[in-house]
Design an enzyme around this catalytic site. Structure first.
Site, mmCIF file in Angstrom:
data_model
loop_
_atom_site.group_PDB
_atom_site.id
_atom_site.type_symbol
_atom_site.label_atom_id
_atom_site.label_comp_id
_atom_site.label_asym_id
_atom_site.label_seq_id
_atom_site.Cartn_x
_atom_site.Cartn_y
_atom_site.Cartn_z
ATOM 1 N N THR A 131 34.124 45.117 44.607
ATOM 2 C CA THR A 131 33.070 43.891 44.880
ATOM 3 C C THR A 131 32.403 45.424 45.639
ATOM 4 O O THR A 131 32.723 46.420 45.526
ATOM 5 C CB THR A 131 33.586 43.225 46.063
ATOM 6 O OG1 THR A 131 32.819 43.500 47.414
ATOM 7 C CG2 THR A 131 34.742 44.392 46.937
ATOM 8 N N GLU A 133 31.030 45.517 47.738
ATOM 9 C CA GLU A 133 31.360 45.550 49.765
ATOM 10 C C GLU A 133 31.754 46.668 50.220
ATOM 11 O O GLU A 133 32.331 47.933 51.885
ATOM 12 C CB GLU A 133 32.110 44.429 50.385
ATOM 13 C CG GLU A 133 31.514 42.817 50.245
ATOM 14 C CD GLU A 133 31.991 42.191 51.086
ATOM 15 O OE1 GLU A 133 32.122 42.034 52.541
ATOM 16 O OE2 GLU A 133 31.771 40.599 51.374
ATOM 17 N N TYR A 157 38.764 43.012 54.796
ATOM 18 C CA TYR A 157 38.835 43.012 53.588
ATOM 19 C C TYR A 157 37.958 43.800 52.750
ATOM 20 O O TYR A 157 38.733 44.241 51.790
ATOM 21 C CB TYR A 157 37.281 41.884 53.483
ATOM 22 C CG TYR A 157 37.463 41.837 52.190
ATOM 23 C CD1 TYR A 157 38.088 41.029 50.440
ATOM 24 C CD2 TYR A 157 35.976 41.632 51.004
ATOM 25 C CE1 TYR A 157 37.494 40.948 49.228
ATOM 26 C CE2 TYR A 157 35.669 41.186 50.096
ATOM 27 C CZ TYR A 157 36.927 41.019 48.942
ATOM 28 O OH TYR A 157 36.404 40.913 48.073
ATOM 29 N N LYS A 161 39.948 46.539 49.471
ATOM 30 C CA LYS A 161 39.561 46.736 48.290
ATOM 31 C C LYS A 161 38.766 48.231 48.170
ATOM 32 O O LYS A 161 39.784 48.290 46.407
ATOM 33 C CB LYS A 161 38.551 45.796 47.912
ATOM 34 C CG LYS A 161 38.718 43.841 48.151
ATOM 35 C CD LYS A 161 40.097 43.195 47.426
ATOM 36 C CE LYS A 161 38.728 43.412 45.738
ATOM 37 N NZ LYS A 161 39.250 42.163 44.826
HETATM 38 P P1 NAD Z 1 39.447 33.780 46.418
HETATM 39 O O1 NAD Z 1 39.778 33.192 47.172
HETATM 40 O O2 NAD Z 1 39.086 32.734 45.507
HETATM 41 O O3 NAD Z 1 40.643 33.132 44.766
HETATM 42 C C1 NAD Z 1 42.334 34.141 44.925
HETATM 43 C C2 NAD Z 1 43.238 33.940 43.940
HETATM 44 O O4 NAD Z 1 44.087 34.752 44.321
HETATM 45 C C3 NAD Z 1 43.795 32.670 44.433
HETATM 46 O O5 NAD Z 1 43.704 32.100 43.821
HETATM 47 C C4 NAD Z 1 44.770 32.894 45.187
HETATM 48 O O6 NAD Z 1 46.385 32.031 45.371
HETATM 49 C C5 NAD Z 1 45.251 33.390 44.726
HETATM 50 N N1 NAD Z 1 46.097 34.740 45.066
HETATM 51 C C6 NAD Z 1 45.825 35.454 46.880
HETATM 52 N N2 NAD Z 1 47.456 35.946 47.337
HETATM 53 C C7 NAD Z 1 47.828 36.070 45.906
HETATM 54 C C8 NAD Z 1 49.343 36.527 46.053
HETATM 55 N N3 NAD Z 1 50.028 38.043 46.716
HETATM 56 N N4 NAD Z 1 49.971 36.628 44.602
HETATM 57 C C9 NAD Z 1 48.917 36.199 43.393
HETATM 58 N N5 NAD Z 1 48.042 35.567 43.981
HETATM 59 C C10 NAD Z 1 47.626 35.348 45.067
HETATM 60 O O7 NAD Z 1 38.408 34.463 45.267
HETATM 61 P P2 NAD Z 1 37.808 34.887 44.686
HETATM 62 O O8 NAD Z 1 36.149 34.655 45.289
HETATM 63 O O9 NAD Z 1 38.146 34.259 43.478
HETATM 64 O O10 NAD Z 1 37.592 36.343 44.109
HETATM 65 C C11 NAD Z 1 38.667 36.569 43.434
HETATM 66 C C12 NAD Z 1 38.645 38.251 43.371
HETATM 67 O O11 NAD Z 1 36.953 38.674 42.870
HETATM 68 C C13 NAD Z 1 38.633 38.711 44.183
HETATM 69 O O12 NAD Z 1 39.622 39.992 44.113
HETATM 70 C C14 NAD Z 1 37.263 39.437 45.011
HETATM 71 O O13 NAD Z 1 37.483 40.919 45.766
HETATM 72 C C15 NAD Z 1 36.562 40.218 44.376
HETATM 73 N N6 NAD Z 1 35.372 39.992 44.479
HETATM 74 C C16 NAD Z 1 34.387 38.193 44.867
HETATM 75 C C17 NAD Z 1 33.511 38.078 44.873
HETATM 76 C C18 NAD Z 1 32.764 36.616 45.689
HETATM 77 O O14 NAD Z 1 31.622 36.789 45.884
HETATM 78 N N7 NAD Z 1 33.709 35.976 45.369
HETATM 79 C C19 NAD Z 1 32.731 38.779 44.534
HETATM 80 C C20 NAD Z 1 32.982 39.953 44.116
HETATM 81 C C21 NAD Z 1 34.549 40.106 44.383
HETATM 82 O O1 DAU Z 2 30.072 41.117 47.377
HETATM 83 C C1 DAU Z 2 30.887 40.150 46.937
HETATM 84 C C2 DAU Z 2 31.678 39.779 48.270
HETATM 85 O O2 DAU Z 2 31.112 38.752 48.976
HETATM 86 C C3 DAU Z 2 32.726 39.261 47.930
HETATM 87 O O3 DAU Z 2 33.809 40.919 47.453
HETATM 88 C C4 DAU Z 2 33.621 38.630 48.523
HETATM 89 O O4 DAU Z 2 34.910 37.693 48.647
HETATM 90 C C5 DAU Z 2 32.967 36.907 49.257
HETATM 91 O O5 DAU Z 2 33.686 36.170 50.563
HETATM 92 C C6 DAU Z 2 31.402 37.573 49.441
HETATM 93 O O6 DAU Z 2 31.484 37.436 50.732
HETATM 94 P P1 DAU Z 2 30.341 37.654 52.264
HETATM 95 O O7 DAU Z 2 31.454 38.061 53.427
HETATM 96 O O8 DAU Z 2 29.203 38.079 50.992
HETATM 97 O O9 DAU Z 2 29.932 35.587 51.501
HETATM 98 P P2 DAU Z 2 30.054 34.299 52.359
HETATM 99 O O10 DAU Z 2 30.038 33.625 51.848
HETATM 100 O O11 DAU Z 2 31.197 34.784 53.511
HETATM 101 O O12 DAU Z 2 28.938 35.016 53.448
HETATM 102 C C7 DAU Z 2 27.468 35.482 52.515
HETATM 103 C C8 DAU Z 2 26.730 35.319 53.688
HETATM 104 O O13 DAU Z 2 27.222 34.454 54.298
HETATM 105 C C9 DAU Z 2 27.076 36.637 54.416
HETATM 106 O O14 DAU Z 2 26.553 36.963 54.745
HETATM 107 C C10 DAU Z 2 27.577 35.524 55.966
HETATM 108 C C11 DAU Z 2 26.925 34.088 56.269
HETATM 109 N N1 DAU Z 2 27.321 33.814 56.888
HETATM 110 C C12 DAU Z 2 28.529 32.862 56.046
HETATM 111 C C13 DAU Z 2 28.973 31.838 56.628
HETATM 112 C C14 DAU Z 2 30.625 31.445 56.201
HETATM 113 C C15 DAU Z 2 27.108 32.417 56.958
HETATM 114 O O15 DAU Z 2 25.793 32.897 57.755
HETATM 115 N N2 DAU Z 2 27.426 31.242 57.450
HETATM 116 C C16 DAU Z 2 28.790 30.755 57.003
HETATM 117 O O16 DAU Z 2 29.871 30.097 57.432
#
Ligand code: NAD
Ligand code: DAU
Length: 371
Positions: A131, A133, A157, A161
């Site tokens: 990520t 972050e 978090y 990571k």
């Molecule tokens: P998510 O929370 O939707 O999915 C995570 C998945 O991992 C789930 O299916 C969960 O059951 C599984 N999991 C959790 N713990 C586990 C364990 N111990 N063993 C096996 N499986 C397990 O997350 P996401 O948003 O799809 O993120 C996926 C990856 O991408 C993560 O590594 C996250 O850090 C990274 N990432 C996410 C974003 C974002 O915006 N969502 C951005 C950049 C990077």
């Molecule tokens: O930047 C990549 C990351 O983006 C990933 O690594 C994380 O897994 C993913 O969860 C995401 O993190 P953020 O904290 O940026 O995502 P989130 O959707 O939780 O929040 C996005 C922005 O919105 C953040 O500035 C917080 C704000 N927010 C979030 C929620 C849930 C609100 O203002 N209100 C809310 O209720």
């Protein structure tokens, strides 16, 4: 033909990746390993169950014995590691599951791959999903994060990571493991668990609930449609240089309040254009020709809330020719369309654990904060 192990493939990005890979590389064998935590949902790949070359294993990435057995059985040549605890707000409530899965799980997976593959790493690839972050927080005029920006994680978090990234880099350097890493900005799209900003706002708007914007709403994120992230990961797996890190971003920096305002306008427009939506979602302000913007509520800020993320993805563009294909507004419109078309999917999530999380995160202690 590749044999892939995809961890976390029942989650948001993992499931989109599994669909992407299956569609674009149908001859390859895919094994999904997922612990099915609250965020993992086998419905996310329902259409693949029972199809040739697709196997789902319900298990924990920290379970070394299981990993050893799976590597023995399936002879993986490619590991794509998505499994993680992924929600910043939950890491503030309790960091233990984050350290366990994100750090120890990554270490267990690295050790399993190393044991199965060494000394012949030919044709093998371990790809780690990370990520933006990990790089910390930017001021309004700071340049975007590059791959050489020093790590400065600021939430539990992000720290977990960062630790996992360093483990991957260390296995490359020490053991010669053929690994790559991508550090991506905020994703959005189908199958995203509605604890994250965009699906939370869509579902709350449709059901007429408050749209809780943290702090002053001027925290900035860079947004990428999930299909583009999946395409970038596929390219790095196939053509990225071993040992390298690639940033992935959407070039779509936006303040949260502007994003929520755009989202409200898109929902309002859908209701204006599709008469039956008012009957389906009678509590949505747009059903009575008011605007969803009326639901916006400023609430107490996230502790330690990073102010701004911005990604420089030039390396990915220059080396692999990758550019995102989906403009932000088009992706957001498609995403709203997906949640409208898949009401059963999110209604099934609304009870139980999710209800408890919403009560905990948005309960009394968060109310009453103004801009
Ligand atoms: P998510 O929370 O939707 O999915 C995570 C998945 O991992 C789930 O299916 C969960 O059951 C599984 N999991 C959790 N713990 C586990 C364990 N111990 N063993 C096996 N499986 C397990 O997350 P996401 O948003 O799809 O993120 C996926 C990856 O991408 C993560 O590594 C996250 O850090 C990274 N990432 C996410 C974003 C974002 O915006 N969502 C951005 C950049 C990077
Ligand atoms: O930047 C990549 C990351 O983006 C990933 O690594 C994380 O897994 C993913 O969860 C995401 O993190 P953020 O904290 O940026 O995502 P989130 O959707 O939780 O929040 C996005 C922005 O919105 C953040 O500035 C917080 C704000 N927010 C979030 C929620 C849930 C609100 O203002 N209100 C809310 O209720």
């Amino acid at each position: 033909m590749r044999h892939l192990l995809v961890t976390g493939g029942a989650g948001f990005i993992g499931a989109n990746f599994v669909h992407h890979w299956r569609r674009t590389r149908p001859a390859d064998a895919l094994v999904v390993l997922d612990a099915l935590t609250y965020a993992g949902n086998p419905a996310n790949f329902a259409s693949l169950h029972g199809t040739d070359g697709f196997t789902f294993v319900h298990g924990d990435v920290c379970d070394s014995a299981l990993l050893e057995r799976l590597f023995g059985q399936h002879r993986f040549d490619t590991v794509v590691h998505f499994a993680a605890e992924s929600h910043v707000d939950r890491s503030i409530v309790s960091s233990e599951p984050f350290v366990r899965t994100n750090v120890l799980g990554t270490q267990a997976l690295l050790d399993a791959a190393l044991a199965a593959w060494k000394p012949d790493f030919d044709g093998k690839r371990f790809h780690h999903i990370s990520t933006d972050e990990v790089y910390g927080s930017l001021g309004p005029n700071d340049p975007a994060f590059t791959e050489t920006t020093p790590y400065d994680p600021r939430s539990p978090y992000a720290a977990s990571k960062a630790a996992s990234d360093f483990l991957v880099r260390a296995y490359v350097h020490t053991h010669g493991l053929p690994a790559t890493i991508t550090n991506c900005s905020n994703n959005f799209g189908p199958y995203q668990f509605p604890e994250k900003l965009i699906p939370l706002m869509i579902i709350n708007a449709l059901t007429g609930k408050a749209l809780p914007v943290y702090g002053d709403g001027n925290n900035v994120r860079d947004w990428l449609y999930v299909e583009d992230h999946c395409a970038a990961v596929a390219q790095v797996i196939e053509r990225g240089r071993i040992g390298e890190t690639y940033n992935v971003g959407g070039g779509a920096e936006m303040a949260n309040i502007d994003l929520v305002t755009s989202l409200c306008a898109l929902v309002d427009r859908k209701f204006a254009n599709e008469e039956q939506l008012a009957a389906r979602f009678g509590s949505c302000p747009a059903a009575r020709r008011a605007t969803c913007r009326d639901l916006v509520t400023f609430v107490k800020d996230r502790p330690g809330h990073d102010r701004r993320y911005a990604i420089c993805a030039d390396k990915l563009r220059d080396e692999l020719g990758f550019r995102p294909a989906t403009a932000f507004t088009a992706g957001l419109d498609r995403t709203i369309g997906w949640y409208l078309a898949n009401e059963t999917w999110w209604r099934a999530i609304e009870g139980g654990e999710y209800r408890d999380w919403i009560a905990l995160n948005y309960g009394a202690q968060r109310q009453g904060a103004a801009r």
